[in-house]
Design a protein around this motif. Structure first.
Motif, PDB file in Angstrom:
ATOM      1  N   GLY A 131      46.423  69.239  84.537  1.00 37.14           N
ATOM      2  CA  GLY A 131      46.206  69.062  85.966  1.00 37.14           C
ATOM      3  C   GLY A 131      44.754  69.231  86.352  1.00 37.14           C
ATOM      4  N   ILE A 132      44.080  70.196  85.735  1.00 39.03           N
ATOM      5  CA  ILE A 132      42.662  70.419  86.028  1.00 39.03           C
ATOM      6  C   ILE A 132      41.831  69.217  85.581  1.00 39.03           C
ATOM      7  CG2 ILE A 132      40.671  71.892  85.563  1.00 39.03           C
ATOM      8  CD1 ILE A 132      42.864  73.219  87.267  1.00 39.03           C
ATOM      9  N   LEU A 133      42.153  68.664  84.421  1.00 37.32           N
ATOM     10  CA  LEU A 133      41.371  67.551  83.870  1.00 37.32           C
ATOM     11  C   LEU A 133      41.668  66.226  84.557  1.00 37.32           C
ATOM     12  CD1 LEU A 133      41.470  68.157  80.000  1.00 37.32           C
ATOM     13  CD2 LEU A 133      39.822  68.994  81.678  1.00 37.32           C
ATOM     14  N   SER A 134      42.767  66.159  85.296  1.00 39.32           N
ATOM     15  CA  SER A 134      43.229  64.869  85.822  1.00 39.32           C
ATOM     16  C   SER A 134      42.223  64.197  86.734  1.00 39.32           C
ATOM     17  CB  SER A 134      44.552  65.048  86.560  1.00 39.32           C
ATOM     18  OG  SER A 134      44.367  65.841  87.722  1.00 39.32           O
ATOM     19  N   GLY A 135      41.360  64.961  87.367  1.00 39.27           N
ATOM     20  CA  GLY A 135      40.352  64.370  88.236  1.00 39.27           C
ATOM     21  C   GLY A 135      39.167  63.810  87.480  1.00 39.27           C
ATOM     22  N   ARG A 136      39.128  64.060  86.173  1.00 36.86           N
ATOM     23  CA  ARG A 136      37.977  63.624  85.366  1.00 36.86           C
ATOM     24  C   ARG A 136      38.355  62.601  84.302  1.00 36.86           C
ATOM     25  NH1 ARG A 136      36.528  66.125  89.054  1.00 36.86           N
ATOM     26  NH2 ARG A 136      35.001  67.818  89.211  1.00 36.86           N
ATOM     27  N   VAL A 137      39.557  62.725  83.741  1.00 31.90           N
ATOM     28  CA  VAL A 137      40.003  61.796  82.699  1.00 31.90           C
ATOM     29  C   VAL A 137      41.468  61.455  82.936  1.00 31.90           C
ATOM     30  CG1 VAL A 137      38.390  62.723  80.980  1.00 31.90           C
ATOM     31  CG2 VAL A 137      40.701  63.634  81.103  1.00 31.90           C
ATOM     32  N   PRO A 138      41.949  60.298  82.445  1.00 33.08           N
ATOM     33  CA  PRO A 138      43.375  59.986  82.570  1.00 33.08           C
ATOM     34  C   PRO A 138      44.204  61.009  81.794  1.00 33.08           C
ATOM     35  CG  PRO A 138      42.104  58.020  82.003  1.00 33.08           C
ATOM     36  CD  PRO A 138      41.186  59.200  81.840  1.00 33.08           C
ATOM     37  N   THR A 139      45.165  61.635  82.452  1.00 26.12           N
ATOM     38  CA  THR A 139      45.983  62.660  81.812  1.00 26.12           C
ATOM     39  C   THR A 139      47.460  62.374  82.016  1.00 26.12           C
ATOM     40  OG1 THR A 139      45.969  64.082  83.770  1.00 26.12           O
ATOM     41  CG2 THR A 139      44.229  64.444  82.148  1.00 26.12           C
ATOM     42  N   ALA A 140      48.252  62.910  81.089  1.00 26.40           N
ATOM     43  CA  ALA A 140      49.706  62.798  81.173  1.00 26.40           C
ATOM     44  C   ALA A 140      50.306  64.015  80.497  1.00 26.40           C
ATOM     45  CB  ALA A 140      50.195  61.510  80.498  1.00 26.40           C
ATOM     46  N   MET A 141      51.596  64.258  80.745  1.00 25.72           N
ATOM     47  CA  MET A 141      52.275  65.388  80.136  1.00 25.72           C
ATOM     48  C   MET A 141      53.657  64.999  79.644  1.00 25.72           C
ATOM     49  SD  MET A 141      51.383  68.816  82.347  1.00 25.72           S
ATOM     50  CE  MET A 141      52.045  69.841  81.010  1.00 25.72           C
ATOM     51  N   LEU A 142      54.043  65.614  78.526  1.00 29.24           N
ATOM     52  CA  LEU A 142      55.404  65.527  78.012  1.00 29.24           C
ATOM     53  C   LEU A 142      56.038  66.907  78.119  1.00 29.24           C
ATOM     54  CD1 LEU A 142      54.897  63.493  74.709  1.00 29.24           C
ATOM     55  CD2 LEU A 142      55.841  62.647  76.872  1.00 29.24           C
ATOM     56  N   PHE A 143      57.309  66.959  78.482  1.00 35.81           N
ATOM     57  CA  PHE A 143      58.037  68.222  78.533  1.00 35.81           C
ATOM     58  C   PHE A 143      59.133  68.238  77.470  1.00 35.81           C
ATOM     59  CE2 PHE A 143      56.837  68.092  83.198  1.00 35.81           C
ATOM     60  CZ  PHE A 143      55.858  69.070  83.074  1.00 35.81           C
ATOM     61  N   VAL A 144      59.335  69.410  76.878  1.00 38.53           N
ATOM     62  CA  VAL A 144      60.419  69.630  75.928  1.00 38.53           C
ATOM     63  C   VAL A 144      61.467  70.506  76.603  1.00 38.53           C
ATOM     64  CG1 VAL A 144      61.051  70.711  73.727  1.00 38.53           C
ATOM     65  CG2 VAL A 144      58.938  69.384  73.906  1.00 38.53           C
ATOM     66  N   ARG A 145      62.720  70.168  76.407  1.00 40.84           N
ATOM     67  CA  ARG A 145      63.838  70.840  77.079  1.00 40.84           C
ATOM     68  C   ARG A 145      63.828  72.359  76.864  1.00 40.84           C
ATOM     69  NH1 ARG A 145      69.673  68.507  75.811  1.00 40.84           N
ATOM     70  NH2 ARG A 145      68.936  68.875  73.680  1.00 40.84           N
ATOM     71  N   ASN A 146      64.094  73.064  77.945  1.00 37.94           N
ATOM     72  CA  ASN A 146      64.227  74.516  77.946  1.00 37.94           C
ATOM     73  C   ASN A 146      65.650  74.821  78.422  1.00 37.94           C
ATOM     74  OD1 ASN A 146      64.261  77.238  78.665  1.00 37.94           O
ATOM     75  ND2 ASN A 146      62.202  77.227  79.505  1.00 37.94           N
ATOM     76  N   PRO A 147      66.557  75.209  77.534  1.00 34.92           N
ATOM     77  CA  PRO A 147      67.975  75.319  77.912  1.00 34.92           C
ATOM     78  C   PRO A 147      68.283  76.374  78.961  1.00 34.92           C
ATOM     79  CG  PRO A 147      67.616  76.230  75.725  1.00 34.92           C
ATOM     80  CD  PRO A 147      66.342  75.544  76.117  1.00 34.92           C
ATOM     81  N   THR A 148      67.446  77.382  79.091  1.00 34.41           N
ATOM     82  CA  THR A 148      67.695  78.431  80.082  1.00 34.41           C
ATOM     83  C   THR A 148      66.860  78.244  81.338  1.00 34.41           C
ATOM     84  OG1 THR A 148      65.966  79.899  79.218  1.00 34.41           O
ATOM     85  CG2 THR A 148      68.155  80.064  78.210  1.00 34.41           C
ATOM     86  N   GLY A 149      65.781  77.501  81.227  1.00 32.82           N
ATOM     87  CA  GLY A 149      64.855  77.371  82.346  1.00 32.82           C
ATOM     88  C   GLY A 149      63.930  78.560  82.491  1.00 32.82           C
ATOM     89  N   VAL A 150      64.113  79.595  81.676  1.00 31.58           N
ATOM     90  CA  VAL A 150      63.303  80.810  81.774  1.00 31.58           C
ATOM     91  C   VAL A 150      61.923  80.570  81.163  1.00 31.58           C
ATOM     92  CG1 VAL A 150      63.088  83.210  81.022  1.00 31.58           C
ATOM     93  CG2 VAL A 150      65.308  82.319  81.758  1.00 31.58           C
ATOM     94  N   SER A 151      60.881  81.020  81.855  1.00 30.03           N
ATOM     95  CA  SER A 151      59.520  80.935  81.329  1.00 30.03           C
ATOM     96  C   SER A 151      58.736  82.138  81.821  1.00 30.03           C
ATOM     97  CB  SER A 151      58.853  79.640  81.791  1.00 30.03           C
ATOM     98  OG  SER A 151      57.608  79.461  81.144  1.00 30.03           O
ATOM     99  N   HIS A 152      57.577  82.385  81.215  1.00 25.38           N
ATOM    100  CA  HIS A 152      56.769  83.574  81.518  1.00 25.38           C
ATOM    101  C   HIS A 152      57.589  84.829  81.285  1.00 25.38           C
ATOM    102  CE1 HIS A 152      53.390  81.590  84.133  1.00 25.38           C
ATOM    103  NE2 HIS A 152      53.492  81.078  82.909  1.00 25.38           N
ATOM    104  N   SER A 153      58.380  84.809  80.233  1.00 24.13           N
ATOM    105  CA  SER A 153      59.273  85.917  79.895  1.00 24.13           C
ATOM    106  C   SER A 153      59.574  85.843  78.408  1.00 24.13           C
ATOM    107  CB  SER A 153      60.579  85.790  80.696  1.00 24.13           C
ATOM    108  OG  SER A 153      61.652  86.457  80.049  1.00 24.13           O
ATOM    109  N   PRO A 154      59.853  86.979  77.764  1.00 23.87           N
ATOM    110  CA  PRO A 154      60.236  86.944  76.347  1.00 23.87           C
ATOM    111  C   PRO A 154      61.471  86.087  76.080  1.00 23.87           C
ATOM    112  CG  PRO A 154      59.707  89.187  77.003  1.00 23.87           C
ATOM    113  CD  PRO A 154      59.748  88.364  78.263  1.00 23.87           C
ATOM    114  N   ALA A 155      62.281  85.827  77.128  1.00 27.68           N
ATOM    115  CA  ALA A 155      63.506  85.027  76.960  1.00 27.68           C
ATOM    116  C   ALA A 155      63.231  83.522  76.951  1.00 27.68           C
ATOM    117  CB  ALA A 155      64.499  85.357  78.069  1.00 27.68           C
ATOM    118  N   GLU A 156      61.992  83.129  77.146  1.00 26.03           N
ATOM    119  CA  GLU A 156      61.621  81.712  77.096  1.00 26.03           C
ATOM    120  C   GLU A 156      62.028  81.118  75.743  1.00 26.03           C
ATOM    121  OE1 GLU A 156      57.567  80.284  78.677  1.00 26.03           O
ATOM    122  OE2 GLU A 156      57.291  80.562  76.524  1.00 26.03           O
ATOM    123  N   TYR A 157      62.587  79.897  75.781  1.00 25.59           N
ATOM    124  CA  TYR A 157      63.176  79.390  74.532  1.00 25.59           C
ATOM    125  C   TYR A 157      63.263  77.870  74.541  1.00 25.59           C
ATOM    126  CZ  TYR A 157      66.762  78.444  71.002  1.00 25.59           C
ATOM    127  OH  TYR A 157      67.450  77.955  69.922  1.00 25.59           O
TER     128      TYR A 157
END
Length: 405
Positions: A356-382
């Motif tokens: 997101g920070i680079l998007s104003g300077r170069v063409p950027t894109a993102m891929l996401f990988v499935r997170n079955p719990t939706g939990v993030s920023h936690s040890p339970a992230e998976y």
């Protein structure tokens, strides 16, 4: 080296035995170990390794000076007691995707780069994406030099102690000018893919988001002898504001979180003199975000006035809505759409990223990988290993489509 073996090698670095989470903070020993791992992976593959003026690490196949380079990667640092996947999945997958390309016998026609951006999470100095912000000119040298951690150590002091030159930091337009496309793979920080039954997704946009500091100043006094009617207790105003943030967010279909707090004098038997709380708020569009934050501040001022408490509010960081490059996003969908068994939805996200920070300077894109719990920023992230491997293959397809044409 396989994805599994790389992942297993990186997994113990910076992990807390107490929480099971990660404490990979910028310019600390754990960060140094992660950086050593990155350099090891680059050199084991015969890639040209370098560190830029802002401490970001790069590994190159081909000469980036030729221009039009295709770059992938993410970050290796963590939030306090964060999970294993946020950031590292993108870096490990980048090396694994390169290995897969070589296994396919792919012939690159453009330089290919892998990057580890420094201090993406902002866990130590309170500002996210420091490495990419500096590179893109979104953070000035003066602002960076004023950043301090909880122990009063400045960013320049921390960099110097880690063996880097803080006087060299600053915008790097020449480096960015060599990049034709940046694609960041990341674990999804939510459950959209799990709910839709898809392993891989493409990002459409990053919601506008920011951090605000609320300083409630009252009067310290004895908790056992001060009448309730005589108190100027900032904790009450803060607590009511936390509840107001939840209400405002629910009404607007946004999110708002007070996730960090500082209390002075922080004694069990003392009424606080200061309660400092940090608000994180995000919404699908700017108008909604403005409405939420304005509503929270209005409520906070009313509560503060009712309790005889002074209130100061300061916006510490802000990132407007990021629309990823439409042409690049569509190209990713075209490349991945050639596999009829891989359905790849396009979805927005409330989380900020280096892309997101680079998007104003170069063409950027993102891929996401499935997170079955939706939990993030936690040890339970998976994320399941077969989904991670699917992410590697998807990233390899994208890199081949972009860098081998």
């Amino acid at each position: 080296m396989s994805f599994h073996s790389m992942w297993a090698e990186l997994l113990p670095v910076g992990r807390s035995s107490a929480s099971g989470g990660y404490r990979r903070y910028a310019w600390t020993g754990a960060d140094a170990d992660c950086r050593a791992w990155f350099r090891q992976q680059a050199e084991a593959r015969g890639l040209a390794y370098e560190v830029d003026r802002n401490g970001n690490q790069w590994a190159w196949l081909g000469d980036p000076a030729e221009g039009g380079a295709v770059v992938t990667g993410s970050h290796l640092d963590s939030v306090p007691d964060g999970g294993a996947f946020d950031g590292p999945l993108g870096v490990v997958s980048a090396f694994a995707a390169l290995d897969e390309l070589r296994g396919r016998g792919a012939r690159l026609t453009r330089p290919l780069g892998i990057v580890n951006f420094g201090d993406e999470e902002g866990a130590r100095f309170g500002l996210a994406c420091v490495g990419s912000r500096l590179t893109a000119g979104a953070l000035t040298v003066e602002q960076a030099h004023r950043l301090t951690d909880g122990d009063g150590i400045t960013l320049p002091q921390a960099m110097e102690a880690a063996g880097y030159d803080p006087d060299a930091i600053g915008p790097d337009p020449e480096r960015l000018g060599r990049i034709g496309a940046f694609v960041e793979l990341h674990v999804e920080q939510g459950r959209a893919l799990d709910l839709s039954g898809n392993r891989i997704g493409i990002a459409s946009a990053i919601w506008p988001h920011g951090r605000w500091r609320f300083d409630f100043r009252g009067e310290a006094n004895h908790a056992g002898t001060t009448r309730l009617a005589d108190r100027r207790d900032p904790m009450l105003s803060y607590a009511e504001t936390v509840l107001a943030a939840r209400r405002e967010a629910e009404l607007a279909g946004a999110v708002a979180t007070f996730g960090k707090i500082g209390v002075e004098p922080n004694g069990v038997n003392a009424i606080p003199s200061l309660v400092r709380g940090w608000l994180d708020s995000r919404a699908a569009d700017q108008a909604t975000l403005d409405t939420v934050v304005t509503g929270i501040e209005k409520a906070a001022r009313e509560y503060a006035a009712a309790h005889g408490v002074d209130l100061g509010v300061e916006r510490e960081s802000f990132t407007p809505v990021v629309e990823f490059d439409h042409a690049l996003r569509d190209e990713l969908a075209r490349i991945l759409g050639t596999d009829t068994e891989l359905r790849v939805p396009v979805l927005g996200t409330g989380a900020g990223h280096d892309a997101g920070i680079l998007s104003g300077r170069v063409p950027t894109a993102m891929l996401f990988v499935r997170n079955p719990t939706g939990v993030s920023h936690s040890p339970a992230e998976y994320a399941a290993e077969d989904d991670c491997v699917a992410g590697v293959s998807a990233l390899a397809d994208v890199l081949e489509g972009l860098a081998c044409t």
